[in-house]
Design a protein around this motif. Sequence first.
Motif, mmCIF file in Angstrom:
data_model
loop_
_atom_site.group_PDB
_atom_site.id
_atom_site.type_symbol
_atom_site.label_atom_id
_atom_site.label_comp_id
_atom_site.label_asym_id
_atom_site.label_seq_id
_atom_site.Cartn_x
_atom_site.Cartn_y
_atom_site.Cartn_z
ATOM 1 N N PHE A 80 -21.841 -8.047 -13.281
ATOM 2 C CA PHE A 80 -20.562 -7.644 -12.691
ATOM 3 C C PHE A 80 -20.684 -7.583 -11.154
ATOM 4 O O PHE A 80 -21.748 -7.311 -10.603
ATOM 5 C CB PHE A 80 -20.133 -6.273 -13.232
ATOM 6 N N THR A 81 -19.508 -7.820 -10.527
ATOM 7 C CA THR A 81 -19.364 -7.644 -9.087
ATOM 8 C C THR A 81 -18.309 -6.593 -8.816
ATOM 9 O O THR A 81 -17.389 -6.406 -9.639
ATOM 10 C CB THR A 81 -18.966 -8.962 -8.393
ATOM 11 N N VAL A 82 -18.433 -5.979 -7.638
ATOM 12 C CA VAL A 82 -17.515 -4.901 -7.283
ATOM 13 C C VAL A 82 -16.791 -5.295 -6.003
ATOM 14 O O VAL A 82 -17.404 -5.735 -5.028
ATOM 15 C CB VAL A 82 -18.269 -3.577 -7.095
ATOM 16 N N GLU A 83 -15.481 -5.092 -6.004
ATOM 17 C CA GLU A 83 -14.679 -5.339 -4.798
ATOM 18 C C GLU A 83 -13.866 -4.084 -4.493
ATOM 19 O O GLU A 83 -13.136 -3.581 -5.362
ATOM 20 C CB GLU A 83 -13.750 -6.518 -4.996
ATOM 21 N N ILE A 84 -14.020 -3.582 -3.257
ATOM 22 C CA ILE A 84 -13.273 -2.417 -2.814
ATOM 23 C C ILE A 84 -12.228 -2.888 -1.816
ATOM 24 O O ILE A 84 -12.569 -3.478 -0.789
ATOM 25 C CB ILE A 84 -14.192 -1.383 -2.182
ATOM 26 N N VAL A 85 -10.953 -2.648 -2.157
ATOM 27 C CA VAL A 85 -9.834 -3.159 -1.349
ATOM 28 C C VAL A 85 -9.100 -1.996 -0.739
ATOM 29 O O VAL A 85 -8.760 -1.020 -1.428
ATOM 30 C CB VAL A 85 -8.879 -4.008 -2.209
ATOM 31 N N LYS A 86 -8.794 -2.115 0.562
ATOM 32 C CA LYS A 86 -8.035 -1.104 1.290
ATOM 33 C C LYS A 86 -6.846 -1.774 1.948
ATOM 34 O O LYS A 86 -6.981 -2.779 2.628
ATOM 35 C CB LYS A 86 -8.918 -0.440 2.337
ATOM 36 N N GLN A 87 -5.671 -1.216 1.761
ATOM 37 C CA GLN A 87 -4.445 -1.739 2.333
ATOM 38 C C GLN A 87 -4.146 -0.991 3.639
ATOM 39 O O GLN A 87 -4.129 0.228 3.671
ATOM 40 C CB GLN A 87 -3.283 -1.556 1.354
ATOM 41 N N ILE A 88 -3.903 -1.799 4.717
ATOM 42 C CA ILE A 88 -3.569 -1.220 6.012
ATOM 43 C C ILE A 88 -2.228 -1.801 6.434
ATOM 44 O O ILE A 88 -2.108 -3.027 6.589
ATOM 45 C CB ILE A 88 -4.639 -1.506 7.055
ATOM 46 N N VAL A 89 -1.245 -0.910 6.599
ATOM 47 C CA VAL A 89 0.085 -1.352 7.008
ATOM 48 C C VAL A 89 0.348 -0.825 8.398
ATOM 49 O O VAL A 89 0.284 0.392 8.635
ATOM 50 C CB VAL A 89 1.174 -0.858 6.019
ATOM 51 N N CYS A 90 0.653 -1.755 9.317
ATOM 52 C CA CYS A 90 0.918 -1.385 10.713
ATOM 53 C C CYS A 90 2.404 -1.551 10.974
ATOM 54 O O CYS A 90 2.977 -2.627 10.717
ATOM 55 C CB CYS A 90 0.127 -2.249 11.654
ATOM 56 N N SER A 91 3.004 -0.492 11.470
ATOM 57 C CA SER A 91 4.429 -0.554 11.809
ATOM 58 C C SER A 91 4.546 -0.974 13.271
ATOM 59 O O SER A 91 4.146 -2.069 13.653
ATOM 60 C CB SER A 91 5.080 0.788 11.526
ATOM 61 N N SER A 196 -5.223 -3.760 15.933
ATOM 62 C CA SER A 196 -4.091 -3.369 16.783
ATOM 63 C C SER A 196 -2.946 -4.325 16.561
ATOM 64 O O SER A 196 -3.121 -5.427 16.024
ATOM 65 C CB SER A 196 -4.518 -3.359 18.259
ATOM 66 N N VAL A 197 -1.741 -3.885 16.977
ATOM 67 C CA VAL A 197 -0.519 -4.677 16.790
ATOM 68 C C VAL A 197 -0.127 -5.283 18.126
ATOM 69 O O VAL A 197 -0.165 -4.623 19.170
ATOM 70 C CB VAL A 197 0.612 -3.805 16.211
ATOM 71 N N GLY A 198 0.315 -6.548 18.066
ATOM 72 C CA GLY A 198 0.751 -7.215 19.275
ATOM 73 C C GLY A 198 1.996 -8.015 19.041
ATOM 74 O O GLY A 198 2.647 -7.935 17.997
ATOM 75 N N ASP A 199 2.361 -8.843 20.046
ATOM 76 C CA ASP A 199 3.563 -9.669 19.954
ATOM 77 C C ASP A 199 3.383 -10.784 18.929
ATOM 78 O O ASP A 199 2.271 -11.182 18.561
ATOM 79 C CB ASP A 199 3.894 -10.263 21.316
ATOM 80 N N HIS A 200 4.508 -11.306 18.506
ATOM 81 C CA HIS A 200 4.522 -12.365 17.494
ATOM 82 C C HIS A 200 3.913 -13.655 18.053
ATOM 83 O O HIS A 200 4.102 -14.018 19.216
ATOM 84 C CB HIS A 200 5.953 -12.618 17.030
ATOM 85 N N ILE A 201 3.195 -14.334 17.209
ATOM 86 C CA ILE A 201 2.666 -15.655 17.558
ATOM 87 C C ILE A 201 3.100 -16.631 16.483
ATOM 88 O O ILE A 201 3.227 -16.276 15.312
ATOM 89 C CB ILE A 201 1.131 -15.633 17.661
ATOM 90 N N PRO A 202 3.341 -17.881 16.848
ATOM 91 C CA PRO A 202 3.810 -18.839 15.854
ATOM 92 C C PRO A 202 2.671 -19.347 14.989
ATOM 93 O O PRO A 202 1.518 -19.458 15.438
ATOM 94 C CB PRO A 202 4.422 -19.952 16.706
ATOM 95 N N LEU A 203 3.013 -19.666 13.773
ATOM 96 C CA LEU A 203 2.104 -20.329 12.868
ATOM 97 C C LEU A 203 0.774 -19.601 12.742
ATOM 98 O O LEU A 203 0.724 -18.379 12.716
ATOM 99 C CB LEU A 203 1.936 -21.790 13.315
ATOM 100 N N LEU A 204 -0.340 -20.407 12.725
ATOM 101 C CA LEU A 204 -1.645 -19.809 12.466
ATOM 102 C C LEU A 204 -2.176 -19.090 13.699
ATOM 103 O O LEU A 204 -1.649 -19.234 14.801
ATOM 104 C CB LEU A 204 -2.616 -20.893 12.004
#
Length: 812
Positions: A80-91, A196-204
Amino acid sequence: MRSLSFSLVFLLSGVLRWISVSGNLTLTITPRSGATVHINRSQTAQSKCEVCIGKLCQHSVTLINNTEVVFNCAHPEDIFTVEIVKQIVCSKTCNENITSEEYPSLQNFSRTFTWNVSTQAQKAFSLNFTKAGLRQIRPTESCQDKHVYTVSAGRTTLGRFCRHGTIKGMKVSNEGSVSLQVPGKGQMDPTTFDISVGDHIPLLPIIQVSLPEEESSQEFLSPNYPDSFPDNDLVTWSFRVPPKYYTTVRIQNYTDPKCQRKDARLEYQLYFKRVVKKLSETQLSEYQGSFNLSLQNCPMQPSSALSLHFSISAIKRGSEVRCNVDLRKEKELQIHIKKRKPKSACVLKLNSQIQETATIFSSRISYLSFYDCAEEDLLLNINQNIACQQQTDCAPPEFSLRVPVLEKCLLGVLQQVTWRLYVPQHGAVELMFPLGSQQQSLAGQTCNSSVLLTVTEHEQGNITVGQFCPQGPIHKVQIRSNITVTASPVDSNDLRQITYALLKGSFMETINEHYIFTVLPKKDTSVLLATPAWPVGMRPYSTVSWIVSFPSQLEAQVVFTNVSQVSCPNQHKGIKVQKQGSRDETYSWRIGEKLKDVVVEESFYLNMSNCRPSKGSFSVVSQITLLKRKNKILSITLSVLSVLLVLVVAVLAVVCIINRKKKKQAAPEVSVYNPNGHAFLPGLHGIPKTTEDEDVHIYHCIDDTMVYGHLLKDGTEMNHFEPAVDSYQAFTGPTERQPLTEPEVGVYRLFTGSQSAPEVPDRAPGQGRNPFSKDQQIADKEINGDNSAQNETNTTQDLQTAPIAQPKEYDS
């Protein structure tokens, strides 16, 4: 700023209990802070081991709360393998420090820690790896510390990374994730990164790279590598380059997609401009300063793919050398600069742009910069055009070909200077050598010069007329076509050292031949003259003439040392020798005939013309040697005198031989004294003259004892005594009559008879007389008489007073 520490620690809500019942393993796991634990059986595992919660056993489970799980096998960490997932939501704002910690309960399992980050619409978040830094690796590679990071943007994998690299951050639009994979049975090394949160960037996203202040080389891969980069998508690498460092981008590998429209491309955002290049082109080289590199995909056709693997290297440069090149006063002049070795550390910049090669044009000022460049790192070529459209419009009609004076700050070795000369219609160009005559540079000859001149025709391709160097017999060259004159150094010298004019040229009216060479050879020096385009061969129907001039007291020997094998369809007379001032041909040969050596006594023309050969090519090397002219009149005179002398010697030899033969055949002569005054040889001289006719030898008184007295010698003066010849001897023999014997030769006998005696013969003394002469018999009789003793006494007395009568002596 609120800092949340997400410690993905799996704390046990109670005491961790290891219960081994029939080989089973039981664990109690309590996730914290909104973390989710996924336990999954490996797809490659062959075991039937399962994880059970209560009585429910499955291949995988997801844990949110405190839960007790049981593995129905002894070693579940191998399955077996173990995966620990954490959700980070930035407003609006999101400043988080992400720290991973070690958890002893899961140390034996291969585990993956994942942080899913999302923002509001029209926003992007930044991942800051400044403390550790990341280094991108290939999908099949692994990290030395077994800690592998994976960053994704949406469904696109940006890449796999190791710690301690030059990637310091990433900007991702809307949502993305960061994963850390740690192998089982290994201790985890905690790592921290910021969000950190910044301005929008297009595409990738944008991948931020900060190059170190040292020489380095980094490799980068396109997203999803080796799979295809997303259709019509864009990814950007932002490179920060430290001062005095220069970067070079090289493509290591790529797949070029088939596009429905446009093309896949690389776009460089430089400090002052934007540069677009195809994947197949040479990329940015030796650029100083920071820049952005973007990979733009096109709308691809189905089953098409785009992938890219490239590297970027940085090297520190020394101080900058600036040079302003002013060519405003020059016309039709260009200076080409290129690096001798493309991979050298030298950096060349023209007008603030880094160049592998640079061209400086006339009528302007160009600004150059050199970094870490030595003189020998750069090569310089100069081209200049000199044209004359109409003969009357050429201003000036005469010109000099000299190496242009360059700025001292312009680095590089001047390896070639080229002049392109364009003649007017129905015109020609004349080249003269101001510092003396030139010689053709042929195989086996050496040029004692620092420069070599090559003359090439423009017509029918570049045909080399010949190569020339100083100290030779060629005074000038005339050519009836557009030509190129190239000056190149000998033994890798620098042409900048040449400050004198190499050639003087002028445009002139057309000439009859295609080429005319004026040759001034020197005495006792052989000159080699090769036809144009030697050894390739002259152009069909082309003509060449050498005007050979020399002083009148010399003559020229012409030898054709090297003649090619060529055939003409007609009997083309290809080589002619003609004296100057005469229209008659002195010598001429047809192409293909055997050429003979000739001697020309005065200045002459050596003319050659080519046909359209049916086989081979026409090329000839001639050797001319000046010698002192021979004096023909003197030679002829000496020859005639020599012949006459031989004839005279031959005639004299014949005469001597004939005389000797005649003497051998003649009768022996007798010398007789005749007191009557006549001496003759019977049968040889005919009848003697009478006394009336000749009385030369008549004597009034003769002393017999003194007739040959001058021939008497004292016997004591000689080794032995010999009787004197031709002198009187007293008779002492018997007085009786003796039989007639031959008288003694050469002895005087007194003649007492009255008849006439013969003259003394015309011969030398000592030769025998004729014993059969009648007069001789009478003389002997008289001399042997009884009164011989008395006569001897009287004769001796008379010889003392009487004159001596000397008979004539004759040589046989």
